[in-house]
Design a protein around this motif. Structure first.
Motif, PDB file in Angstrom:
ATOM      1  N   SER A 185      -5.156 -11.267  14.513  1.00 27.63           N
ATOM      2  CA  SER A 185      -4.549 -10.939  13.239  1.00 27.63           C
ATOM      3  C   SER A 185      -4.739  -9.434  13.053  1.00 27.63           C
ATOM      4  CB  SER A 185      -5.200 -11.744  12.114  1.00 27.63           C
ATOM      5  OG  SER A 185      -4.582 -11.443  10.876  1.00 27.63           O
ATOM      6  N   ALA A 186      -4.676  -8.943  11.820  1.00 31.30           N
ATOM      7  CA  ALA A 186      -4.801  -7.498  11.628  1.00 31.30           C
ATOM      8  C   ALA A 186      -5.394  -7.170  10.272  1.00 31.30           C
ATOM      9  CB  ALA A 186      -3.434  -6.835  11.758  1.00 31.30           C
ATOM     10  N   ASN A 187      -6.259  -6.149  10.252  1.00 34.41           N
ATOM     11  CA  ASN A 187      -6.661  -5.500   9.006  1.00 34.41           C
ATOM     12  C   ASN A 187      -5.553  -4.527   8.617  1.00 34.41           C
ATOM     13  OD1 ASN A 187      -9.249  -6.701   9.075  1.00 34.41           O
ATOM     14  ND2 ASN A 187     -10.054  -5.045  10.361  1.00 34.41           N
ATOM     15  N   VAL A 188      -5.362  -4.344   7.314  1.00 40.08           N
ATOM     16  CA  VAL A 188      -4.374  -3.369   6.841  1.00 40.08           C
ATOM     17  C   VAL A 188      -5.111  -2.292   6.047  1.00 40.08           C
ATOM     18  CG1 VAL A 188      -2.309  -3.008   5.460  1.00 40.08           C
ATOM     19  CG2 VAL A 188      -2.550  -5.099   6.816  1.00 40.08           C
ATOM     20  N   LEU A 189      -4.856  -1.028   6.395  1.00 34.52           N
ATOM     21  CA  LEU A 189      -5.579   0.108   5.806  1.00 34.52           C
ATOM     22  C   LEU A 189      -4.611   1.087   5.172  1.00 34.52           C
ATOM     23  CD1 LEU A 189      -7.268  -0.849   8.446  1.00 34.52           C
ATOM     24  CD2 LEU A 189      -8.305   1.419   8.333  1.00 34.52           C
ATOM     25  N   GLY A 190      -5.073   1.761   4.148  1.00 30.14           N
ATOM     26  CA  GLY A 190      -4.317   2.873   3.577  1.00 30.14           C
ATOM     27  C   GLY A 190      -5.293   3.834   2.909  1.00 30.14           C
ATOM     28  N   ASP A 191      -4.970   5.110   2.902  1.00 33.54           N
ATOM     29  CA  ASP A 191      -5.870   6.134   2.353  1.00 33.54           C
ATOM     30  C   ASP A 191      -5.217   6.901   1.197  1.00 33.54           C
ATOM     31  OD1 ASP A 191      -7.778   5.565   4.258  1.00 33.54           O
ATOM     32  OD2 ASP A 191      -7.352   7.333   5.511  1.00 33.54           O
ATOM     33  N   ILE A 192      -6.035   7.326   0.267  1.00 38.10           N
ATOM     34  CA  ILE A 192      -5.688   8.423  -0.633  1.00 38.10           C
ATOM     35  C   ILE A 192      -6.541   9.597  -0.147  1.00 38.10           C
ATOM     36  CG2 ILE A 192      -5.596   9.261  -3.021  1.00 38.10           C
ATOM     37  CD1 ILE A 192      -5.813   6.291  -3.898  1.00 38.10           C
ATOM     38  N   LEU A 238       0.847  -1.211   0.000  1.00 38.42           N
ATOM     39  CA  LEU A 238       0.000   0.000   0.000  1.00 38.42           C
ATOM     40  C   LEU A 238       0.873   1.248   0.000  1.00 38.42           C
ATOM     41  CD1 LEU A 238      -2.939  -1.004   2.403  1.00 38.42           C
ATOM     42  CD2 LEU A 238      -3.025  -0.725  -0.090  1.00 38.42           C
ATOM     43  N   GLY A 239       1.967   1.207   0.719  1.00 39.09           N
ATOM     44  CA  GLY A 239       2.893   2.341   0.711  1.00 39.09           C
ATOM     45  C   GLY A 239       3.483   2.567  -0.667  1.00 39.09           C
ATOM     46  N   GLU A 245      -1.495   6.749   1.792  1.00 37.92           N
ATOM     47  CA  GLU A 245      -0.994   7.384   3.017  1.00 37.92           C
ATOM     48  C   GLU A 245      -1.681   6.759   4.230  1.00 37.92           C
ATOM     49  OE1 GLU A 245      -1.216  11.655   2.617  1.00 37.92           O
ATOM     50  OE2 GLU A 245      -0.599  11.552   0.509  1.00 37.92           O
ATOM     51  N   ARG A 246      -1.166   7.150   5.412  1.00 41.26           N
ATOM     52  CA  ARG A 246      -1.736   6.669   6.686  1.00 41.26           C
ATOM     53  C   ARG A 246      -1.859   5.136   6.683  1.00 41.26           C
ATOM     54  NH1 ARG A 246      -5.591  11.616   6.013  1.00 41.26           N
ATOM     55  NH2 ARG A 246      -7.168  10.217   5.155  1.00 41.26           N
TER      56      ARG A 246
END
Lengths: 455, 455
Positions: free
Chosen positions: B235-242, B55-56, B61-62
């Motif tokens: 476990s984990a969710n992975v998030l990213g924003d525009i 995602l990066g 972002e974030r």
């Protein structure tokens, strides 16, 4: 043979049995009631009994079994992981005849070669102590072109690798699918080379390994094969005749092989051929007229690992080899036949024209190449028996060939029926022809094991 | 939105990346470098790191991970033979969440039912002490119709069988192939019913069993499942924003799930969705203009066995649920999208017409049905978040779904690229629309686990 009128009874042989797709029904019985038929197993014994019953029910006479040497080999447990470095458990299966790994398995680095030539050209110190992986890709082709080259890598690779000091040999499965089911098949250990364990990786697993190595990763493998050695045992060919009339001493042989690999139930390889041969003979036996020549069905033992059945038949029947006027083999699955191939000397004959004229309505063309027979027929070829080939469509055959997926569900009821019709027509015409062409194959090449798919 | 001129930058989103099929490249990295991503395994941990990096690199972002409950379950060794009476080793795999068999396995007679209703109608003394086999056949359909009914049998069958005193429950794999690879999938044990071991038979093996029972044979099975119970892990969710511009407080969510079953490498389910979501976002992030609304990619944890990721996201983001103006999920493999589905209240809107007009050149029609979202989105639906569905062609998806064959080799580079384009266009239009339609989904049905394939 009179070409102006259609040969007698062909219309009945060309009648589809829609209500009772008998070839498929026979195959269902073989797959469900008998299952896998690896030589010297319970399934093999059951198959010999099944085949005699089936030939009797089909109306054949003199039905009996004849002893044939067979290979004993046991697959055992098998497992393999790749350390990419992440650990990926992969689908693989031992090549037929392979020795097992030492107790505790093998862990070693993998080195890839694209061909036997590249492996032969490697320095021994590059290969010694490693596991060789041979990456040869087989194309999908209607006529099976590409199987010869691919199976040569499978058969010969282990000894080539052993000569360079490899601990084991892996090959990309010889097949055209993209499923996690490895394709087994025989290997040939060369005299004088150490015998090392050898296995085929399922195609997606082989591709995963190939991609990792292409990226320059060092990949190790942990490999355990529980297969055990090969003394020789006994199995049996099963024979049945439709006795001929005025030329009853001459024989038209229709063969298939009764044995199968252990992984599936041998539905396509070669249950389909057995069903085609038995049902084609039943159609002929139930015609209102007998054939002039004797039609003989032979269901051979042990084609897959040693060809003991073909050798046993040729040896037991050497004295009457000259009376075999034609031999055909059905060993290409359920595929619709698309070409007829005859001996070179017969290509311009009235008989070849009659065969082609009768088969053309099924969409079968006359192939300009020379007939090759099948693996089981090869020893007869050396005795001068002429072959007639019906080339079947193998576009999908190598998706299933020698895998756990070789089961009834992957057989087409429609195609196997079409193949049955074509074989029955060809055999009927050969058995009733005016001309004889015994010996025309003398001196021509006969099929080797590696030729089987390229007929 | 001005319908007379094409929305800005759509031409760039519709440009195929032929030189670098990036969605497929991302998927290759996920499958090869990470592999299977079953919750609470090393692969799951690696996937969470991989997703943040991806995602990066895509320009979001974030980017961060948020904790999500996950189910621990271990498949272990599994084996099964049918005694037909001849012994046939069959391909099967435990249903996710199943208890194991007792030490030494189970040997019992098999009794078949065609449906849960037929099983429910049986007398307990018919069933008690036996292994129940449920024979429900799923059809092959572009829209996945039939998966709901089939997966209901898989999920509920074990408890229905247990209530009648069965020792174990076998189901025909929920799938459309004919290969020896069983389809796993979650089961639901009902409160109050004994928990019995449950597994899916590969389709050819299920058909073999079905044929034998249909012939009136008594069939026994020997079954051993080494799977072990289910505490709860993390476990984990992975998030990213525009981040958006003038309407940056509003969110268009594009989801997929990062976890996979253990048998393959989760290429189609749902590596493909992850790759589509990441690459669609990268295409948007690399446009010369920012979207008006924030585009958020969420790669959910633990969809397959417990839906912990979807619940965790909805719970952590409940306060901003009203600012989620639309949510889409890519969880139908690599298939080419063929229909757009919007909330009922939006169907006659200018935005729906604009979406359809922009997607129609990709061959996407406007579906008259109501959007349903995906399993991971269901908890957001309960909070009133509207869904927009791109229905993908799943004609071949259920050949591979939940099996060892769910690997990269069965993904189409062309189709996954087309799906990526369609999702990028839909998200871009939603993020820039004049109208907002938050809350239009209030009171409409949201997807249940069983609805996933029927969207």
């Amino acid at each position: 043979m009179n070409l102006s009128a259609p040969p007698p009874h062909l219309d009945r042989l060309l009648q589809p049995a829609t209500a009772h797709p008998r070839a498929w029904d026979l195959l269902r019985s073989l797959c469900d009631d008998v299952g896998a038929r690896f030589p010297c197993t319970e399934g093999d014994v059951a198959a010999v009994a099944w085949a005699q019953e089936a030939l009797g029910l089909a109306g054949l006479e003199r039905v009996h079994a004849e002893p044939a040497e067979a290979t004993l080999w046991h697959r055992g447990a098998e497992s393999c992981s790749l350390l990419l470095p992440r650990q990926q458990s992969v689908a693989l299966t031992a090549l037929g005849g392979s020795v097992g790994t030492p107790e505790g398995g093998i862990e070693a680095e993998v080195i890839e070669f694209a061909s036997l030539e590249a492996l032969d050209a490697a320095r021994p110190e590059e290969v010694a102590g490693k596991v060789v992986y041979l990456h040869h890709v087989m194309p999908r082709m209607r006529d099976g072109t590409g199987y010869n080259a691919a199976s040569a890598v499978r058969m010969r690779g282990p000894s080539h690798a052993a000569r360079k000091g490899a601990l084991a040999c892996l090959v990309r499965s010889v097949g055209t699918d993209s499923w996690r089911a490895a394709h087994t098949g025989a290997l040939w250990y060369h005299a004088g080379a150490p015998q090392i364990p050898a296995a085929a990786l399922a195609i997606p697993d082989a591709e995963l390994l190939h991609r990792a190595l292409a990226e320059g990763k060092r990949v190790r493998t942990v490999l355990a094969l529980g297969c055990s050695p090969m003394p020789v045992g006994m199995s049996a060919n099963v024979l049945g005749d439709i006795p001929g009339t005025d030329l009853g001493g001459e024989i038209v042989l229709l063969g298939a092989h009764l044995d199968s690999w252990d992984l599936g139930t041998g539905a396509l390889d070669d249950g389909a051929g057995c069903a085609i041969a038995i049902e084609a003979a039943r159609r002929i036996a139930s015609l209102p007229a007998r054939p002039r020549r004797t039609v003989r069905v032979v269901l051979f033992a042990n084609e897959e690992l040693g060809s003991g059945g073909g050798r046993a038949y040729a040896s037991a029947h050497a004295a009457e080899a000259g009376r075999h006027v034609a031999a055909l083999e059905a060993d290409q699955g359920d595929g619709k036949p698309w070409a007829l191939r005859v001996p070179a000397a017969m290509r311009e004959s009235a008989l070849a024209r009659a065969l082609h004229a009768s088969l053309a309505p099924l969409g079968i063309e006359l192939d300009p190449g020379v007939s090759r027979g099948g693996v089981d027929l090869a020893p007869l070829g050396h005795l001068g028996v002429p072959f007639v080939d019906l080339r079947q469509d193998v576009t999908r055959y190598f998706d299933f060939h020698h895998t756990a997926n070789d089961v009834l569900d992957n057989v087409s009821r429609v195609e196997i029926e079409e193949a049955t019709m074509a074989f029955s027509v060809a055999v009927w015409l050969l058995a009733n022809a005016e001309e004889s062409f015994s010996g025309v194959n003398q001196g021509e090449g006969t099929a080797t094991r590696a030729d089987i798919a390229a007929r």
